[in-house]
Each structure stands twice: as structure tokens, then as C-alpha cells.
Design a protein around this motif. Structure first.
Motif: not given
Length: 309
Positions: A13-18, A204-208, A266-270
Motif C-alpha cells: 500500500a505504499v504506492g509501488k504500482t503507480k 497503516y491508515e492507507r492499509i486499513n 496486513s499492517r504486521r506484514y508491512a
């Protein structure tokens, strides 16, 4: 001359795709998915798989190449990616490996030799039987006793990697990390590794929010379809995003509990992804927390050009 290779890593969710799309468009690039789950057909929402229209004409590779019941390993990834890097370079384009599965990416960037670590099929079967009776969490606890680093970096749901780490220690009394450290230090490629990061709270907000969007897009229905098709007890659905929803489908947790578990996992994975890349890879980091996204991408583009051209 070495073949060129750009790698973009970072947490979910950090923005890798864009970022990868904009860089690939600017630098005549083609994208190779470095995600261990996007190889599976029919698992689209839970893996945040890029849609055709989002590719903006950039060729993408290693997406939808396996059925969900098939196994896919780091060695499989390496054997498929190496010829792709060659063919993309031969076309005069730049290959971009984009993803968050650290070991998969490092296996390519540093040409890991997997035959060095032995295997014991019978012991592996014993561990698989243990999982059937006691569950993946109990297996994961065994790893803590013999290989604390792998315990921290391998999610319990990825039980095949947990089994592999235990198998290597069982046979050699050495951790799987010991074998990885003896791999080549130098990359066979003209390599640029970009890391994307941001403030932990913002991430974490983006992940949620991403999980909420996945639910709206039909993640539960996607998981129910896979479950109905008999996609169970296999590698693909041990992934975050499916494991939690399967527990809801099987009546083990409520819908809301499954969603909250998915967000937490997902947060823990990040967090584990960031730890892995900071400890195991020579990465130049770019913080995407503040400022204009396109301005930051332009900065990354200039950095890559300075390294490769």
C-alpha cells in the motif's frame, strides 16, 4: 556489459504500482511482478492485482501464470524471471521488478543457488501432518526456538516457507539465513534498487483503507468462489487476504472479526517487509509521505537515469 535491472520494493500500500507505471513510461520499461501471490489466476482483489486499464500500455509479466491449486516457489520465480530480464534488455527496454516479496527479489538480483541447501521430503511430510493437527501458529512457534530471524520475517500463514526453514535447520543445524548469506554479494546485473517508504501511521491508515476498499470491491465474494471451487489447503490461500476470509467462510470468526484480522495482519506484514529490505538489501529509499507524488517520481526517475545511463 551487464544487463540493466531496476527493482522497486516497499511495504504493501505504499504506492509501488503507480510509481512503477510512471517510471516505466518515462524510461521505456516493462514491469515484472515481484509479488509471490499475483502469479495466481482468479486471485485479483486480495492480491491488489493491477487491472489492464491501469497498466497504461506498459507490458506486465508474471501475472496470472498459475492456477490457485499449484505451488509456486522462489526457485520457480527465479527461473522465470532471469530469461525475462534478458529478453526485455534485448528489446532495448528496462526491466522493472516491482513487489514486496523480498526473498523472491533477492534470489534474482543476486542469483541465489538453491541446490546448496539440502532437503528431506519425509521430514517435510511430518511437518505438514503437524500443521494439519496443530495449525500453522504452533508450527511457527517451533521456528522461534531455532531460527529467530526467520521467525520474525516469515509470516505463519506462509507455512511452506516455515517448513523449509525448519527443514534446513533439521538437516544442517544452520539457519536458512546462513545459506542466504553465503550467496553472491555482487549482482550479475547493472542493478538499481529503489525503496518506497512513508510515515508508519500514514502507511497503516492507507492499509486499513485498502482493506475496506477490497471488501467493497468483492474480496469476500472472490474468496467464496475460490472456496466453492475447492481451492483449500494449498499455498495460495494461506496468503494474507484469503486466510482471514476463509476463517469467516468456515464460521470460525465473524465478518467484522475477519476484516479486522486482515487489517492487523496486513499492517504486521508491512512492518516485516520494511525490516527485511532494510536488513537484506542495498536499497536507496524515497519517502512518499509528504509532497507531490509526481514530483517525487521525477526525483526517482532522475536518480535511476543517473545510475543506468
Amino acid at each position: 556489459m551487464k544487463e540493466k535491472l531496476v527493482v522497486i520494493v516497499g511495504p504493501t500500500a505504499v504506492g509501488k504500482t503507480k510509481t512503477s507505471i510512471e517510471l516505466a513510461k518515462a524510461l521505456h520499461g516493462e514491469v515484472i511482478s515481484g509479488d509471490s501471490m499475483q502469479v495466481y489466476r482468479g486471485m485479483d482483489i486480495g492480491t491488489a492485482k493491477i487491472k489492464r486499464e491501469e497498466m497504461e500500455g506498459v507490458p506486465h509479466h508474471l501475472i496470472d501464470i498459475c492456477d490457485p491449486i499449484e505451488s509456486f516457489s522462489v526457485a520457480s520465480f527465479q527461473s522465470r524471471v532471469k530469461p525475462l530480464i534478458t529478453s526485455i534488455n534485448e528489446r532495448g527496454h528496462i526491466p522493472f521488478i516491482v513487489g514486496g516479496t523480498g526473498l523472491y527479489i533477492k534470489a534474482v538480483t543476486h542469483d541465489y543457488q538453491f541446490a546448496k541447501a539440502p532437503s528431506d521430503p519425509r521430514y517435510r511430510e511430518e511437518l505438514e501432518a503437524f500443521v494439519e493437527v496443530h495449525g500453522v501458529e504452533e508450527l511457527h512457534k517451533q521456528l522461534k526456538e531455532v531460527d529467530p530471524l526467520s521467525y520474525e520475517t516469515i509470516h505463519p500463514n506462509n507455512y511452506r516457507r516455515v517448513i523449509r526453514a525448519l527443514e534446513v535447520y533439521h538437516l544442517t543445524k544452520r539457519t536458512i539465513g546462513d545459506f542466504q548469506e553465503k550467496q553472491p554479494d555482487e549482482s550479475p546485473y547493472d542493478l538499481v534498487m529503489i525503496g518506497l517508504t512513508m510515515d508508519r501511521k500514514v502507511l497503516y491508515e492507507r492499509i486499513n483503507l485498502r482493506v475496506d476498499l477490497m471488501i467493497k470491491q468483492g474480496l469476500i465474494e472472490e474468496a467464496e468462489r475460490l472456496y466453492a471451487q475447492g481451492v483449500r489447503d494449498c499455498q495460495s490461500v494461506q496468503a494474507i487476504g484469503y486466510k482471514e476470509i476463509y476463517e469467516y467462510i468456515e464460521g470460525k470468526v465473524s465478518k467484522q472479526e475477519a476484516i479486522e484480522l486482515l487489517k492487523r495482519n496486513s499492517r504486521r506484514y508491512a512492518k516485516r517487509q520494511l525490516t527485511w529490505f532494510r536488513n537484506k538489501a542495498d536499497v536507496t529509499w524515497f519517502d512518499l509521505t509528504d509532497g507531490d507524488t509526481y514530483e517525487k517520481i521525477a526525483e526517482i526517475k532522475n536518480f535511476v537515469e543517473g545510475k543506468l545511463f
